[in-house]
Motif scaffolding. Sequence first.
Motif, mmCIF file in Angstrom:
data_model
loop_
_atom_site.group_PDB
_atom_site.id
_atom_site.type_symbol
_atom_site.label_atom_id
_atom_site.label_comp_id
_atom_site.label_asym_id
_atom_site.label_seq_id
_atom_site.Cartn_x
_atom_site.Cartn_y
_atom_site.Cartn_z
ATOM 1 N N LEU A 105 -15.656 24.073 16.541
ATOM 2 C CA LEU A 105 -15.112 25.389 16.246
ATOM 3 C C LEU A 105 -15.894 26.031 15.102
ATOM 4 C CD1 LEU A 105 -12.834 27.496 16.717
ATOM 5 C CD2 LEU A 105 -11.545 26.314 14.925
ATOM 6 N N LYS A 106 -16.328 27.272 15.318
ATOM 7 C CA LYS A 106 -17.089 28.012 14.311
ATOM 8 C C LYS A 106 -16.176 29.082 13.717
ATOM 9 C CE LYS A 106 -20.758 27.022 13.812
ATOM 10 N NZ LYS A 106 -21.345 25.897 13.024
ATOM 11 N N ARG A 107 -15.715 28.830 12.513
ATOM 12 C CA ARG A 107 -14.761 29.718 11.849
ATOM 13 C C ARG A 107 -15.351 31.115 11.641
ATOM 14 N NH1 ARG A 107 -13.947 30.672 6.331
ATOM 15 N NH2 ARG A 107 -11.901 31.570 5.832
ATOM 16 N N ALA A 108 -16.655 31.202 11.366
ATOM 17 C CA ALA A 108 -17.275 32.491 11.077
ATOM 18 C C ALA A 108 -17.291 33.416 12.287
ATOM 19 C CB ALA A 108 -18.707 32.282 10.562
ATOM 20 N N HIS A 109 -17.123 32.852 13.492
ATOM 21 C CA HIS A 109 -17.124 33.657 14.709
ATOM 22 C C HIS A 109 -15.745 33.741 15.357
ATOM 23 C CE1 HIS A 109 -21.464 33.868 14.527
ATOM 24 N NE2 HIS A 109 -21.583 32.555 14.585
ATOM 25 N N SER A 110 -14.736 33.165 14.724
ATOM 26 C CA SER A 110 -13.409 33.085 15.335
ATOM 27 C C SER A 110 -12.424 34.023 14.636
ATOM 28 C CB SER A 110 -12.896 31.645 15.286
ATOM 29 O OG SER A 110 -13.760 30.780 16.015
ATOM 30 N N LEU A 111 -11.376 34.386 15.376
ATOM 31 C CA LEU A 111 -10.345 35.290 14.864
ATOM 32 C C LEU A 111 -8.985 34.758 15.288
ATOM 33 C CD1 LEU A 111 -9.526 38.052 13.564
ATOM 34 C CD2 LEU A 111 -9.708 39.026 15.864
ATOM 35 N N THR A 112 -8.175 34.342 14.319
ATOM 36 C CA THR A 112 -6.857 33.784 14.612
ATOM 37 C C THR A 112 -5.823 34.345 13.642
ATOM 38 O OG1 THR A 112 -7.342 31.871 13.192
ATOM 39 C CG2 THR A 112 -7.825 31.624 15.543
ATOM 40 N N LYS A 113 -4.554 34.154 13.984
ATOM 41 C CA LYS A 113 -3.469 34.578 13.102
ATOM 42 C C LYS A 113 -3.594 33.884 11.756
ATOM 43 C CE LYS A 113 -0.311 34.961 17.057
ATOM 44 N NZ LYS A 113 0.951 34.476 17.645
ATOM 45 N N PRO A 114 -3.212 34.526 10.676
ATOM 46 C CA PRO A 114 -2.524 35.824 10.558
ATOM 47 C C PRO A 114 -3.476 37.010 10.371
ATOM 48 C CG PRO A 114 -2.468 34.724 8.448
ATOM 49 C CD PRO A 114 -3.224 33.810 9.371
ATOM 50 N N TYR A 115 -4.736 36.882 10.788
ATOM 51 C CA TYR A 115 -5.720 37.976 10.718
ATOM 52 C C TYR A 115 -5.895 38.510 9.303
ATOM 53 C CZ TYR A 115 -3.759 37.982 15.469
ATOM 54 O OH TYR A 115 -3.244 37.620 16.692
ATOM 55 N N GLN A 116 -5.881 37.621 8.343
ATOM 56 C CA GLN A 116 -5.941 38.032 6.940
ATOM 57 C C GLN A 116 -7.233 38.793 6.634
ATOM 58 O OE1 GLN A 116 -5.293 34.810 4.262
ATOM 59 N NE2 GLN A 116 -5.286 36.088 2.424
ATOM 60 N N GLY A 117 -7.076 39.993 6.096
ATOM 61 C CA GLY A 117 -8.224 40.804 5.694
ATOM 62 C C GLY A 117 -8.977 41.446 6.831
ATOM 63 N N LEU A 118 -8.460 41.373 8.078
ATOM 64 C CA LEU A 118 -9.182 41.918 9.218
ATOM 65 C C LEU A 118 -9.441 43.409 9.025
ATOM 66 C CD1 LEU A 118 -10.370 41.751 12.047
ATOM 67 C CD2 LEU A 118 -8.069 42.062 12.983
ATOM 68 N N GLY A 119 -10.692 43.786 9.150
ATOM 69 C CA GLY A 119 -11.062 45.182 9.017
ATOM 70 C C GLY A 119 -11.303 45.633 7.596
ATOM 71 N N ALA A 120 -10.992 44.796 6.613
ATOM 72 C CA ALA A 120 -11.213 45.174 5.217
ATOM 73 C C ALA A 120 -12.702 45.150 4.906
ATOM 74 C CB ALA A 120 -10.459 44.229 4.287
ATOM 75 N N SER A 121 -13.079 45.866 3.874
ATOM 76 C CA SER A 121 -14.493 45.944 3.519
ATOM 77 C C SER A 121 -14.965 44.753 2.706
ATOM 78 C CB SER A 121 -14.754 47.234 2.725
ATOM 79 O OG SER A 121 -13.956 47.258 1.543
ATOM 80 N N SER A 122 -14.045 43.871 2.327
ATOM 81 C CA SER A 122 -14.423 42.721 1.502
ATOM 82 C C SER A 122 -15.281 41.751 2.301
ATOM 83 C CB SER A 122 -13.163 42.002 1.002
ATOM 84 O OG SER A 122 -12.445 41.453 2.093
ATOM 85 N N SER A 123 -16.028 40.937 1.592
ATOM 86 C CA SER A 123 -16.924 39.982 2.235
ATOM 87 C C SER A 123 -16.183 38.746 2.727
ATOM 88 C CB SER A 123 -18.026 39.561 1.254
ATOM 89 O OG SER A 123 -17.448 38.977 0.084
ATOM 90 N N GLY A 124 -14.890 38.645 2.477
ATOM 91 C CA GLY A 124 -14.144 37.451 2.853
ATOM 92 C C GLY A 124 -13.690 37.432 4.295
ATOM 93 N N THR A 125 -13.881 38.513 5.033
ATOM 94 C CA THR A 125 -13.474 38.546 6.429
ATOM 95 C C THR A 125 -14.703 38.632 7.321
ATOM 96 O OG1 THR A 125 -12.125 39.688 8.075
ATOM 97 C CG2 THR A 125 -13.235 41.057 6.448
ATOM 98 N N PHE A 126 -14.582 38.134 8.541
ATOM 99 C CA PHE A 126 -15.731 38.053 9.437
ATOM 100 C C PHE A 126 -15.690 39.063 10.573
ATOM 101 C CE2 PHE A 126 -15.113 33.607 7.857
ATOM 102 C CZ PHE A 126 -16.256 33.552 7.072
ATOM 103 N N TRP A 127 -14.652 39.926 10.614
ATOM 104 C CA TRP A 127 -14.494 40.844 11.722
ATOM 105 C C TRP A 127 -14.230 42.268 11.240
ATOM 106 C CZ3 TRP A 127 -14.601 39.511 17.039
ATOM 107 C CH2 TRP A 127 -14.792 38.140 17.294
ATOM 108 N N ASP A 128 -14.714 43.227 12.013
ATOM 109 C CA ASP A 128 -14.434 44.639 11.799
ATOM 110 C C ASP A 128 -13.590 45.176 12.946
ATOM 111 O OD1 ASP A 128 -15.827 45.227 9.363
ATOM 112 O OD2 ASP A 128 -17.715 45.039 10.470
ATOM 113 N N ILE A 129 -12.859 46.251 12.686
ATOM 114 C CA ILE A 129 -12.113 46.938 13.727
ATOM 115 C C ILE A 129 -12.569 48.394 13.774
ATOM 116 C CG2 ILE A 129 -10.109 45.437 13.476
ATOM 117 C CD1 ILE A 129 -8.703 47.670 11.959
ATOM 118 N N SER A 130 -12.361 49.043 14.928
ATOM 119 C CA SER A 130 -12.747 50.442 15.059
ATOM 120 C C SER A 130 -11.773 51.158 15.978
ATOM 121 C CB SER A 130 -14.178 50.567 15.602
ATOM 122 O OG SER A 130 -14.242 50.118 16.947
ATOM 123 N N GLY A 131 -11.841 52.491 15.955
ATOM 124 C CA GLY A 131 -11.027 53.310 16.846
ATOM 125 C C GLY A 131 -9.547 53.212 16.543
#
Length: 331
Positions: A34-60
């Motif tokens: 399992l590659k944590r840097a490419h995975s997205l699981t609950k509780p989606y902490q920081g998802l979409g935030a501009s901080s460097s601690g999250t690995f995913w962006d959201i749009s639309g």
Amino acid sequence: KMAPSWGASPVVMVSLWLAFCSRGHTDSGTEEYLKRAHSLTKPYQGLGASSSGTFWDISGNTMVTAHYVRLTPDLQSKQGAIWNRIACLMRDWEMQVHFKIHGQGKKNLNGDGIAVWYTKDRMQPGSVFGSKDLFSGLGIFLDTYPNEEKQHERIFPYISAMVNNGSLSYDHSRDGRPTTIGGCTALVRNLNHDTFVVIRYLKRRLTVMIDIDGKNEWKDCIDIPGIRLPIGYYFGASSATGDLTDNHDVISVKVYELTVEKTPDEEEEDEVLIPSVDNFNMLGDDLESEPMSGVTLFFISFFSLVGLMVLAVIGIIVFQKWQEQSRKRFY
């Protein structure tokens, strides 16, 4: 006696961590990590935030909740996406997506579906399930609405795959048929149990499987060798609604690095720079010509046979007339 000290055994700790992050497939000799840097699981902490601690962006119109990430709500003219920030540097990988498609629309009055991506560009909205057309990479489309009027061979919802080098346009009006390299029917709407799709890229072979019956069993959907995908592309998922709508939810994305024994020839294979499929034309010259259906072939064969019979009858009549004329001249 003194109790054994875990802190004095770093090898043990590393072994436990590897055991936690990996799962072996002893039947195929493949190990998955399992590659944590490419995975997205609950509780989606920081998802979409501009901080460097999250690995995913959201749009639309994407909305993040405690239980799911909603790419689009059950409303018209919405689109949304999630994109991994980290480029994939793995040659062999597996992407497992836990999703849910549901809404108020009746059968064939809902749309449009979810696309799962492995592409060169990220965070670029467009006309292909909410993401850009003329993409470079791999797209897996969970298409819930048949746009083409004459659908003889496909039952929707339908999963299809497309590999693009940036030159091919996805024909939405024909549900991508001219550029599809494989697919299967997948009745995934308004189910009361979990639904999953897994995309595996191993030794230049693309495999797509689904678990949509609530039985925790994978079923084959697509299996194609000779797929060439570069490293350094991005994982993502997107969705869009038009006049027809649905809720398109992603519950989790889990990406695994695959390790498997390879022959010396496989290890020395050249690096892939441009996506391609062996024995598939990606120049767009004759994409409009599709194989004829069985019904079309039947009618062509039937009328060809009738035409030959008519010509044969005419030939016999002409021959008999010629013989009669010859006898009259002889006498």
